[in-house]
Design a protein around this motif. Sequence first.
Motif, PDB file in Angstrom:
ATOM      1  N   ALA A  76       0.762  -1.232   0.142  1.00 50.14           N
ATOM      2  CA  ALA A  76       0.077   0.007   0.171  1.00 50.14           C
ATOM      3  C   ALA A  76       0.732   1.426  -0.172  1.00 50.14           C
ATOM      4  O   ALA A  76       1.118   1.881   1.018  1.00 50.14           O
ATOM      5  CB  ALA A  76      -0.997  -0.065   1.241  1.00 50.14           C
ATOM      6  N   ILE A  95      -5.937  -1.446  -6.957  1.00 44.88           N
ATOM      7  CA  ILE A  95      -7.144  -1.184  -6.460  1.00 44.88           C
ATOM      8  C   ILE A  95      -7.238   0.406  -6.072  1.00 44.88           C
ATOM      9  O   ILE A  95      -6.144   0.777  -5.496  1.00 44.88           O
ATOM     10  CB  ILE A  95      -7.727  -1.939  -5.643  1.00 44.88           C
ATOM     11  N   SER A  96      -8.369   1.188  -6.116  1.00 42.55           N
ATOM     12  CA  SER A  96      -8.167   2.414  -5.641  1.00 42.55           C
ATOM     13  C   SER A  96      -8.812   2.443  -4.210  1.00 42.55           C
ATOM     14  O   SER A  96      -8.000   2.625  -3.269  1.00 42.55           O
ATOM     15  CB  SER A  96      -9.007   3.445  -6.496  1.00 42.55           C
ATOM     16  N   THR A  97     -10.161   2.471  -4.230  1.00 41.29           N
ATOM     17  CA  THR A  97     -10.848   2.227  -2.759  1.00 41.29           C
ATOM     18  C   THR A  97     -11.189   1.011  -2.504  1.00 41.29           C
ATOM     19  O   THR A  97     -11.706   0.264  -1.383  1.00 41.29           O
ATOM     20  CB  THR A  97     -11.931   3.191  -2.549  1.00 41.29           C
ATOM     21  N   GLY A  98     -11.192  -0.059  -3.707  1.00 39.53           N
ATOM     22  CA  GLY A  98     -11.540  -1.520  -3.558  1.00 39.53           C
ATOM     23  C   GLY A  98     -12.873  -1.594  -3.106  1.00 39.53           C
ATOM     24  O   GLY A  98     -13.073  -2.737  -2.821  1.00 39.53           O
ATOM     25  N   LYS A  99     -13.886  -0.986  -3.582  1.00 42.58           N
ATOM     26  CA  LYS A  99     -15.084  -1.263  -3.090  1.00 42.58           C
ATOM     27  C   LYS A  99     -15.843  -1.803  -4.431  1.00 42.58           C
ATOM     28  O   LYS A  99     -17.143  -1.451  -4.420  1.00 42.58           O
ATOM     29  CB  LYS A  99     -15.876  -0.113  -2.456  1.00 42.58           C
ATOM     30  N   ASP A 112       1.971   5.434  -0.596  1.00 41.70           N
ATOM     31  CA  ASP A 112       1.421   6.358  -0.117  1.00 41.70           C
ATOM     32  C   ASP A 112       1.595   7.620  -1.114  1.00 41.70           C
ATOM     33  O   ASP A 112       1.235   8.641  -1.108  1.00 41.70           O
ATOM     34  CB  ASP A 112       1.951   6.815   1.115  1.00 41.70           C
ATOM     35  N   TRP A 169     -18.743   5.079  -0.739  1.00 42.49           N
ATOM     36  CA  TRP A 169     -17.506   4.810  -0.295  1.00 42.49           C
ATOM     37  C   TRP A 169     -16.594   4.459  -1.667  1.00 42.49           C
ATOM     38  O   TRP A 169     -15.444   4.315  -1.105  1.00 42.49           O
ATOM     39  CB  TRP A 169     -17.558   3.772   0.797  1.00 42.49           C
ATOM     40  N   LYS A 173      -5.533   3.093  -1.520  1.00 37.67           N
ATOM     41  CA  LYS A 173      -6.157   3.931  -0.548  1.00 37.67           C
ATOM     42  C   LYS A 173      -5.629   4.895   0.005  1.00 37.67           C
ATOM     43  O   LYS A 173      -6.255   5.877   0.465  1.00 37.67           O
ATOM     44  CB  LYS A 173      -7.146   2.733   0.340  1.00 37.67           C
ATOM     45  N   ARG A 174      -4.473   4.735   0.528  1.00 40.88           N
ATOM     46  CA  ARG A 174      -3.836   5.631   1.118  1.00 40.88           C
ATOM     47  C   ARG A 174      -3.439   6.896   0.553  1.00 40.88           C
ATOM     48  O   ARG A 174      -3.167   8.131   1.167  1.00 40.88           O
ATOM     49  CB  ARG A 174      -2.324   5.056   1.782  1.00 40.88           C
ATOM     50  N   MET A 175      -3.273   6.919  -0.738  1.00 40.50           N
ATOM     51  CA  MET A 175      -3.367   8.062  -1.681  1.00 40.50           C
ATOM     52  C   MET A 175      -4.424   8.628  -1.843  1.00 40.50           C
ATOM     53  O   MET A 175      -5.471   8.538  -2.652  1.00 40.50           O
ATOM     54  CB  MET A 175      -2.711   7.488  -2.878  1.00 40.50           C
ATOM     55  N   ASN A 176      -4.874   9.502  -0.755  1.00 36.34           N
ATOM     56  CA  ASN A 176      -6.304   9.913  -0.701  1.00 36.34           C
ATOM     57  C   ASN A 176      -6.298  11.760  -0.514  1.00 36.34           C
ATOM     58  O   ASN A 176      -7.142  12.077   0.061  1.00 36.34           O
ATOM     59  CB  ASN A 176      -7.043   9.447   0.652  1.00 36.34           C
ATOM     60  N   ARG A 177      -5.326  12.025  -1.558  1.00 35.86           N
ATOM     61  CA  ARG A 177      -5.438  13.684  -1.476  1.00 35.86           C
ATOM     62  C   ARG A 177      -6.166  14.199  -2.445  1.00 35.86           C
ATOM     63  O   ARG A 177      -6.304  13.730  -3.740  1.00 35.86           O
ATOM     64  CB  ARG A 177      -3.981  14.298  -1.573  1.00 35.86           C
ATOM     65  N   ASP A 210      -2.898  -1.488  -3.176  1.00 35.15           N
ATOM     66  CA  ASP A 210      -3.866  -1.000  -2.719  1.00 35.15           C
ATOM     67  C   ASP A 210      -3.487   0.526  -2.493  1.00 35.15           C
ATOM     68  O   ASP A 210      -2.809   1.039  -1.752  1.00 35.15           O
ATOM     69  CB  ASP A 210      -4.092  -1.409  -1.039  1.00 35.15           C
TER      70      ASP A 210
END
Lengths: 140, 531
Positions: free
Chosen positions: B59, B83-87, B61, B153, B107-111, B105
């Motif tokens: 994952a 995956i981005s948010t993986g939903k 960042d 989400w 998801k941590r890159m959420n800026r 993953d």
Amino acid sequence: MKSRPGRLACAAAQLILLLGVAQAAQPTISWTWLPVPAGTDPGKAAFMRACAVCHGDGPDHPGTSSLQIKYEGKLPALLEQRTDLTPDLVRYYVRNGFAMMPRFRKTELSDAEVDAIVNYLTRVRPEPAAHPAQPPASRQ
Amino acid sequence: MKAPPGIAPARFEQALRKWRGIVGADWVFTSAQDLDAYRDSYSPLYGEVTERVASAVVAPDSVEQVQEVLRVAHAARIPLYAISTGKNLTYGGSAPAYSGSVILDLKRMNRILEVSERNAFALVEPGVSYFDLYRHIRERGLKLWIDCPDPGWGSLVGNSLDHGAGYTSAPFRDHFEARCGMEVVLADGQLLRTGMGALPNSKTWQQFRYGMGPMVDGLFAQSNFGVVTKMGFWLMPQPECALLLTAEAGRHDDGPAFIDALAQLGYEGLITSQLFVESPVMGFPMGPELARLRADWSERRVPALEDYARRNGLVFWSAPFAMYGHEDVVRTQLAHIRRRIEQIPGARVRETACLRFPLADDQLAAAPDKARLGIPSLSYFVSRFAPGAPLFEGHIDFSPVVPLDGQTLREAQDLFDRICQEHGIAPLGGRVLLYHLRAACLIYAVPVGRDPQANARARAGFARLMEVAAARGWGEYRIHPAFMDKGIGYYNYNDGALLRFHERLKDAVDPHGILSAGRYGIWPRHLRKHV
Ligand SMILES: Cc1cc2nc3c(=O)[nH]c(=O)nc-3n(C[C@H](O)[C@H](O)[C@H](O)COP(=O)(O)OP(=O)(O)OC[C@H]3O[C@@H](n4cnc5c(N)ncnc54)[C@H](O)[C@@H]3O)c2cc1C
């Protein structure tokens, strides 16, 4: 936007002092569409960000409506009104999911954030339940 | 710990060590419990040996970390799945298409990198969810709307890369169509920007999609040619008002004319929002009485269904939609819409709400039809519909694109209804959805869960639905990885020329085949079955 366990723990320490004031100024039940105000208890903040979208109050919260059907009034459908939740139970559902609720990954909710949610949902309440709720016995 | 197929454990260990050095030990996951979180909760293969599972997770960042992670994978030839948010539930969740891949993953890159109110766009990283962007805009009081799919989400990036769609005006609701500018890391770690982003110091990356030369954006959606690390999206300026409306028609046989009238109003630009045509009689779910009536295909069927609607006070067809803009303009347009719909005897358009923006904080929770107001939610993620009803554990969606022609759409609904009956599957949905631009999509949410036998039945029914659709020239717009090879297999004009072209691209841009093997049937050379 960023959520870092380290930063969170640090914020938690700073916020403990403010907690009484912050909580008094906020509604008890989390809301979904508004930014989490600065000074919010970290457990509540994580709950608002990740859980309230399903388990908040009012229409369009499928976690709440599903629990309403499940408990038929025997237990509150809102997790924030439950007094029988145990740390294990909360951790179990966050990491294992249930039915339409998928598992939450550590990139979505770090262990520190889950701990904060656990503290928030199991914080001391006036009347602890006689029979704490249990996680399901087995699930594939 | 299990290495990906064909990768020696020592080589895998070495890659994991390098990745820990890049992203930090806390962000490489290999324990069974951590990997479990990446299983597709709605997999039709859940718990079976064929279920697609991950061997590890990395994952990162930052873009630089993504580049380095890819360089390691490229050198060691280890398969990754981004995956981005993986939903992506119903279409694969956060699990890989090729079992044993390492999940990348993001998801941590959420800026949220930029939101321009003046030019109505946002530039975001992959981990930014619809809720995140909504709250960001709300917090700053910007006069902008987002367009969101049902799952709030999810991410702007992940959803659009699977050709997802939402509810507000065209073109914002066709999420890949609303994109402007992408940043992509290629398999060897090279970084590129599309459109105006290729011009260093460009000032219009999120405003002019073409740049100069071929527009390659589409190559990175429903594919495996790169990892997207930034994406721009056009946003809708906040309208003065929104009217929420429902068009209704009373008789079974009104269906085709009703759909045609609504489609025409869409082509003319009078209805710009997403709309679906649904029926409490012809749709799903259905109770036992309705199931019995629908299973009768004799001449008694239609009168019996109309009688059922009458007895239960149901409107046979209804189509919720919204109109956005200045109230006087919108009301003038509404008069035209009404005249057109009322040409069908007994049909009408009901106004259910008129809302002015911005909504006050206390109006948000109670706002009806949130998605058509650009308000994200998870309202569809219901596990229990009624006391005693079976637990709803998940679904995979059969989503064929059918011509926007009322007669054909009604025939398609009846055809799929028959097949569901024959296979004993009870999907949800079955609406005519005007989702993307200029085509209709029928969506059947076929329930899946933890019972392997029920899942096997669901898979058989799903495969049959695909077959009959393909025989009539209707392909799916999107599909679960368990059916990707089958789905893309129908797109085989001229002996599969398109898939062969994809494979040539794959060989050129990802020669070791490390990125998302198998996504939409594009396999690297060493895993191709037909080579
Ligand atoms: C009840 C329900 C309702 C739904 N309603 C809708 C709806 O209204 N509209 C709709 O569109 N969908 C809908 N879906 C499907 C799906 O849940 C959403 O589309 C969701 O937004 C996808 O998940 P995500 O955004 O987290 O994308 P992700 O899971 O992050 O990504 C989807 C796929 O895109 C690829 N990908 C993602 N990020 C990258 C990247 N950075 N680089 C390269 N490849 C990448 C991967 O292959 C990944 O598997 C629904 C699902 C359910 C269960």
